[in-house]
Write an enzyme that holds these catalytic residues in place. Structure first.
Site, mmCIF file in Angstrom:
data_model
loop_
_atom_site.group_PDB
_atom_site.id
_atom_site.type_symbol
_atom_site.label_atom_id
_atom_site.label_comp_id
_atom_site.label_asym_id
_atom_site.label_seq_id
_atom_site.Cartn_x
_atom_site.Cartn_y
_atom_site.Cartn_z
ATOM 1 N N LYS A 172 0.851 -1.210 0.157
ATOM 2 C CA LYS A 172 -0.037 -0.136 -0.150
ATOM 3 C C LYS A 172 0.827 1.194 -0.019
ATOM 4 C CE LYS A 172 -3.030 2.732 2.965
ATOM 5 N NZ LYS A 172 -1.914 3.677 3.317
ATOM 6 N N ASP B 284 -5.720 9.337 8.410
ATOM 7 C CA ASP B 284 -5.856 8.706 9.617
ATOM 8 C C ASP B 284 -5.508 9.829 10.596
ATOM 9 O OD1 ASP B 284 -6.850 6.161 8.775
ATOM 10 O OD2 ASP B 284 -4.754 5.465 8.616
#
Length: 429
Positions: free
Chosen positions: A22, A116
């Site tokens: 990722k 996040d």
């Protein structure tokens, strides 16, 4: 809102294949617009962040075709356009378009990145790097506007105050087409940076030193892709499945790994007493017996990755004696998974941003919330361990970072599903 429902307490067994990294992918996709020819990326993970980045590319008339694990990106007819805040709030990696657009067009307008909430993650080092290359950076209406001088960017010597992965990658992308030589000191050494440098070098860039603390770049007029690029395996996904296999596995083989990328993590897991056989590109995790508590401290690569401190936490909960300690030196406030684990019966707490793990936890199913990607992975592993039903709200965060996770868990024998539920306003995401 997406919710993951797990009926836990069932041993898992079998084989699992790790997807592309990722943290490479979210930089490689923006970097693809530096090419004057179509780009092919192979081993691309099926994660929500990829979908979001493709949406941003389409905003600029970049064609995308994602089939199986191959992503074809055609930036030939790209149009420079602002990427407004609303479009980029869904993921922090959107900030890589700053360096990519600056390198391609000499200007970029990008909304402040989202992602996040794990504590302060300023982008001041990115901006200082762009400014050292000659760019002007302004903040207007929640957008960052970056403009190169009329004569274009120029090489420079840049000193990072700390080895930031994001700043290292962004400055590389901006400087590969800058005139002259660029030297970046105190850079991050993560494998994902080497992956980006390999991708760009294969398109004609001249980057040396990736993986060391100094990177040297000789600017070139343009980049052109000619061969497909295969993304390295995701070491964070691999580490998560190692923890899962040790917690609730009855013998699991994890395929498509580069073991040296996991050295610090595997050393800590084996210190606990987990037995692992490592082959050339896979490893086998044996069913765990009595495990020892350990102390974990996260550090920049090659140290213990901050993204793995949460996935290893459920494993510490299985230890029968001793006191476990987790100190995240990268993001000390990355502790929002702890109250959720407490809801499941975990004997764990936070004192002065240090996570303390006590022996004797008996987990049970509960309704919990995944506030970010790796917290979601932690709760997912705990839910698989815990008898009864666990419901993980905000499960979209898990899907942002874990490739085809439900399919892979089913292959291991897990009882898990993702469902859509109404949010507080009755709107589905």
């Amino acid at each position: 809102m997406k919710q993951m429902i797990i009926h836990g307490g069932k041993p898992l067994q079998g084989d699992v294949w790790i997807g592309g990294a990722k943290n490479s992918t979210v930089a490689l996709i923006p970097a693809s617009i530096l090419s004057r020819t179509p780009v092919t990326l192979e081993g691309v993970p099926r994660i929500a962040d990829v979908d979001n980045l493709m949406d941003l590319l389409r905003e600029m008339d970049v064609q995308c075709n994602f089939t199986n694990t191959t992503l074809m990106i055609n930036p030939v007819n790209i149009k420079l356009s602002p990427l407004p805040a609303g479009k980029v709030k869904s993921l922090r990696a959107s900030y890589y378009f700053m360096g990519a657009l600056l390198g391609r067009f000499g200007q970029a307008t990008v909304g402040f990145p989202g992602g996040d909430d794990i504590g302060p993650r300023p982008i001041d080092q990115h901006i200082k790097g762009f400014e050292a290359l000659g760019a002007t950076v302004k903040n207007e209406n929640d957008q960052i506007i970056i403009t190169a001088p009329e004569e274009g960017l120029h090489g420079a010597e840049i000193q990072l105050k700390m080895p930031s992965v994001g700043a290292t990658m962004n400055i590389i992308m901006a400087s590969v087409t800058a005139k002259g030589s660029t030297v970046i000191n105190n850079v991050a050494k993560e494998p994902e940076i080497i992956d980006l440098a390999t991708f760009l070098n294969n398109m004609g860039a001249t980057i040396r030193g990736a993986g060391t603390d100094q990177i040297r770049i000789e600017g070139v007029p343009e980049l052109r892709a000619s061969v497909p690029h295969t993304i390295i395996p995701d070491r964070i996904e691999a580490g998560t499945y190692v923890s899962m296999a040790a917690c609730i596995g009855n013998g699991i083989r994890i395929h498509n790994i580069i073991a040296e990328h996991l050295d610090s993590y595997l050393a800590k897991v084996e210190e606990m007493g987990v037995v692992i056989d490592t082959d050339e590109d896979s490893l086998f995790v044996y069913p765990a017996g009595d495990l020892n508590m350990v102390q974990v401290r996260t550090d920049p690569y090659p140290g213990f990755a901050t993204d793995l401190q949460q996935p290893i936490t459920p494993l510490l909960l299985t230890a029968k004696s001793g006191e476990g300690v987790i100190l995240d030196s990268i993001y000390p406030r990355r502790t929002r998974h702890i109250p959720e684990l407490q809801k499941m019966g975990a004997k764990i707490k936070v004192e002065d941003n240090i996570i303390l793990v006590h022996p004797g936890s008996v987990l049970h199913g509960a309704e919990v919330t995944a506030d970010e990607i790796r917290a979601g992975a932690c709760l997912m592993v705990a839910g698989l361990m815990a008898p009864g039903e666990t419901k993980i709200n905000n499960a979209g965060n898990i899907l942002r970072g874990y490739d085809r996770v439900v399919q892979k868990l089913h292959q291991l024998g897990a009882d898990v599903e993702i469902v859509d539920i109404p949010d507080r306003q009755g709107v589905f995401d």
